[in-house]
Write an enzyme that holds these catalytic residues in place. Structure first.
Site, PDB file in Angstrom:
ATOM      1  N   ARG A  26      12.901   6.825 -11.771  1.00  0.00           N
ATOM      2  CA  ARG A  26      12.481   6.765 -13.184  1.00  0.00           C
ATOM      3  C   ARG A  26      13.217   7.850 -13.979  1.00  0.00           C
ATOM      4  NH1 ARG A  26       7.812   9.233 -10.608  1.00  0.00           N
ATOM      5  NH2 ARG A  26       7.677  11.405 -11.292  1.00  0.00           N
ATOM      6  N   ASN A  76      18.998  15.526  -9.016  1.00  0.00           N
ATOM      7  CA  ASN A  76      18.177  15.367 -10.217  1.00  0.00           C
ATOM      8  C   ASN A  76      16.678  15.484  -9.942  1.00  0.00           C
ATOM      9  OD1 ASN A  76      17.502  14.023 -13.003  1.00  0.00           O
ATOM     10  ND2 ASN A  76      16.564  12.691 -11.462  1.00  0.00           N
ATOM     11  N   TYR A 125       8.902  26.724 -11.858  1.00  0.00           N
ATOM     12  CA  TYR A 125       9.876  25.721 -12.317  1.00  0.00           C
ATOM     13  C   TYR A 125      11.083  26.423 -12.955  1.00  0.00           C
ATOM     14  CZ  TYR A 125      11.673  21.709 -15.032  1.00  0.00           C
ATOM     15  OH  TYR A 125      12.467  20.728 -15.580  1.00  0.00           O
TER      16      TYR A 125
HETATM   17  P1  NAP Z   1      10.426  12.437 -13.888  1.00  0.00           P
HETATM   18  O1  NAP Z   1      10.356  11.261 -14.793  1.00  0.00           O
HETATM   19  O2  NAP Z   1       9.174  13.114 -13.481  1.00  0.00           O
HETATM   20  O3  NAP Z   1      11.255  12.007 -12.581  1.00  0.00           O
HETATM   21  C1  NAP Z   1      11.338  12.863 -11.478  1.00  0.00           C
HETATM   22  C2  NAP Z   1      12.050  12.134 -10.359  1.00  0.00           C
HETATM   23  O4  NAP Z   1      12.076  12.988  -9.210  1.00  0.00           O
HETATM   24  C3  NAP Z   1      11.351  10.850  -9.965  1.00  0.00           C
HETATM   25  O5  NAP Z   1      12.310   9.868  -9.670  1.00  0.00           O
HETATM   26  C4  NAP Z   1      10.599  11.243  -8.708  1.00  0.00           C
HETATM   27  O6  NAP Z   1      10.467  10.105  -7.867  1.00  0.00           O
HETATM   28  C5  NAP Z   1      11.559  12.274  -8.097  1.00  0.00           C
HETATM   29  N1  NAP Z   1      10.868  13.184  -7.186  1.00  0.00           N
HETATM   30  C6  NAP Z   1       9.940  14.110  -7.492  1.00  0.00           C
HETATM   31  N2  NAP Z   1       9.483  14.696  -6.388  1.00  0.00           N
HETATM   32  C7  NAP Z   1      10.137  14.143  -5.350  1.00  0.00           C
HETATM   33  C8  NAP Z   1      10.084  14.321  -3.950  1.00  0.00           C
HETATM   34  N3  NAP Z   1       9.259  15.200  -3.376  1.00  0.00           N
HETATM   35  N4  NAP Z   1      10.890  13.566  -3.175  1.00  0.00           N
HETATM   36  C9  NAP Z   1      11.732  12.651  -3.734  1.00  0.00           C
HETATM   37  N5  NAP Z   1      11.828  12.444  -5.051  1.00  0.00           N
HETATM   38  C10 NAP Z   1      11.031  13.169  -5.853  1.00  0.00           C
HETATM   39  O7  NAP Z   1      11.329  13.580 -14.502  1.00  0.00           O
HETATM   40  P2  NAP Z   1      12.606  13.575 -15.463  1.00  0.00           P
HETATM   41  O8  NAP Z   1      12.153  14.087 -16.770  1.00  0.00           O
HETATM   42  O9  NAP Z   1      13.386  12.325 -15.380  1.00  0.00           O
HETATM   43  O10 NAP Z   1      13.417  14.773 -14.778  1.00  0.00           O
HETATM   44  C11 NAP Z   1      14.649  14.609 -14.132  1.00  0.00           C
HETATM   45  C12 NAP Z   1      15.329  15.958 -14.070  1.00  0.00           C
HETATM   46  O11 NAP Z   1      15.519  16.465 -15.400  1.00  0.00           O
HETATM   47  C13 NAP Z   1      14.531  17.028 -13.325  1.00  0.00           C
HETATM   48  O12 NAP Z   1      15.405  17.834 -12.590  1.00  0.00           O
HETATM   49  C14 NAP Z   1      13.900  17.839 -14.436  1.00  0.00           C
HETATM   50  O13 NAP Z   1      13.619  19.160 -14.047  1.00  0.00           O
HETATM   51  C15 NAP Z   1      15.015  17.775 -15.471  1.00  0.00           C
HETATM   52  N6  NAP Z   1      14.559  18.069 -16.833  1.00  0.00           N
HETATM   53  C16 NAP Z   1      13.725  17.215 -17.491  1.00  0.00           C
HETATM   54  C17 NAP Z   1      13.324  17.538 -18.776  1.00  0.00           C
HETATM   55  C18 NAP Z   1      12.403  16.647 -19.583  1.00  0.00           C
HETATM   56  O14 NAP Z   1      12.046  17.045 -20.726  1.00  0.00           O
HETATM   57  N7  NAP Z   1      12.015  15.469 -19.106  1.00  0.00           N
HETATM   58  C19 NAP Z   1      13.768  18.716 -19.380  1.00  0.00           C
HETATM   59  C20 NAP Z   1      14.600  19.543 -18.670  1.00  0.00           C
HETATM   60  C21 NAP Z   1      15.002  19.213 -17.391  1.00  0.00           C
HETATM   61  P3  NAP Z   1       9.197   9.701  -7.000  1.00  0.00           P
HETATM   62  O15 NAP Z   1       7.971  10.165  -7.718  1.00  0.00           O
HETATM   63  O16 NAP Z   1       9.344   8.223  -6.908  1.00  0.00           O
HETATM   64  O17 NAP Z   1       9.418  10.386  -5.697  1.00  0.00           O
END
Ligand code: NAP
Length: 250
Positions: A17, A88, A152
């Site tokens: 996602r 990611n 984090y």
């Molecule tokens: P998200 O929607 O919560 O997606 C997180 C992803 O990581 C999901 O696909 C989840 O898949 C996977 N994941 C989490 N724990 C896991 C585990 N133990 N094993 C395998 N997979 C795991 O988050 P997002 O916003 O897309 O974030 C993606 C990246 O962007 C991250 O590194 C986050 O820190 C960074 N980021 C996001 C934001 C923001 O505002 N959204 C801002 C700054 C940085 P499953 O649950 O299916 O395992």
């Protein structure tokens, strides 16, 4: 010029996602064969069904010690090589420091930093062989301005340092290592914060810090990840590219 990944193999963690899914879809649209990693098998399967190019899904929990090795074995068994690694996947356990738990600190550092490092390590020789590259998805949180995000923020600060260190270590192998640091991006990662502070309140008030005046989309981050992973960025390594609508501009 457009990014071209024809014939390339890209491993994307957290592909079920949000930013990871958008990245995997863009890589596929630009010709890459993708290896989709996350725990949610059903989501990975339905994303794969829409892929144009050969792909593989690896439903695995990255907090398991052996996960990086297993991912490498399955990817190499299927495709025989790897050109791009996108670290990611991440977890964010919002805890005020005075209530911090070792369980949440350990999980955050393990998934966000240690396993990203181990994935780089287990894929190192494969990346040397293809002169491939790594893109780590960091965060503006690494700057430490957020609050209640100690583990984090520290994990992302560590990821930035790892990015720079590996870029130096691997430059003479022809392997580039960069990071993309998103700001506010509308994904499921925000749901606990929405629950805590109210979705409307967060959406309206947090965006006041963003000069461009809007939340980012997963696709806007994926654009930059794919640029960094492509030959268009062939002279770029060791960089942390902020994609935050100007939020941290000084
Ligand atoms: P998200 O929607 O919560 O997606 C997180 C992803 O990581 C999901 O696909 C989840 O898949 C996977 N994941 C989490 N724990 C896991 C585990 N133990 N094993 C395998 N997979 C795991 O988050 P997002 O916003 O897309 O974030 C993606 C990246 O962007 C991250 O590194 C986050 O820190 C960074 N980021 C996001 C934001 C923001 O505002 N959204 C801002 C700054 C940085 P499953 O649950 O299916 O395992």
């Amino acid at each position: 010029m457009e990014a071209d990944f024809k014939g390339k193999v890209a491993v994307v963690t957290g592909a079920s996602r949000g930013i990871g899914e958008a990245t995997a879809r863009q890589l596929d649209a630009s010709g890459a064969m993708t290896v989709l990693v996350a725990r949610s098998e059903d989501k990975l399967v339905s994303i794969r069904e829409e892929m144009k190019n050969p792909s593989l899904h690896v439903p695995i929990d990255l907090s398991l010690d052996e996960a990086p090795k297993t991912i490498r074995e399955l990817a190499i068994e299927e495709f025989g090589k790897i050109d791009v690694l996108v670290n990611n996947a991440a977890v964010e356990r919002n805890e005020p420091a005075h209530k911090a738990t070792t369980a949440a600190i350990d999980e955050t550092l393990l998934v966000n930093l240690r396993q990203a490092f181990m994935l780089c390590s287990v894929f190192a020789k494969d990346l040397f062989a293809t002169k491939g590259n790594v893109v780590n998805v960091s965060s503006t949180a690494a700057a430490g301005a957020g609050g209640t995000q100690g583990a984090y923020a520290a994990s992302k600060g560590g990821l930035n340092t790892l990015t720079k260190n590996l870029s130096n270590e691997w430059a003479n192998k022809g392997v580039r290592v960069n990071a993309c640091a998103p700001g506010l991006v509308l994904t499921e990662m925000w749901e606990p914060t929405f629950e805590l502070l109210g979705e409307e309140n967060v959406m309206e008030n947090f965006v006041k810090r963003v000069p461009l005046g809007k939340w980012g989309t997963p696709e806007e981050i994926a654009n930059v990840v794919c640029f960094l992973a492509s030959d268009l960025a062939s002279y770029l390594t060791g960089q942390i590219v902020r994609v935050d609508g100007g939020m941290l501009n000084i």
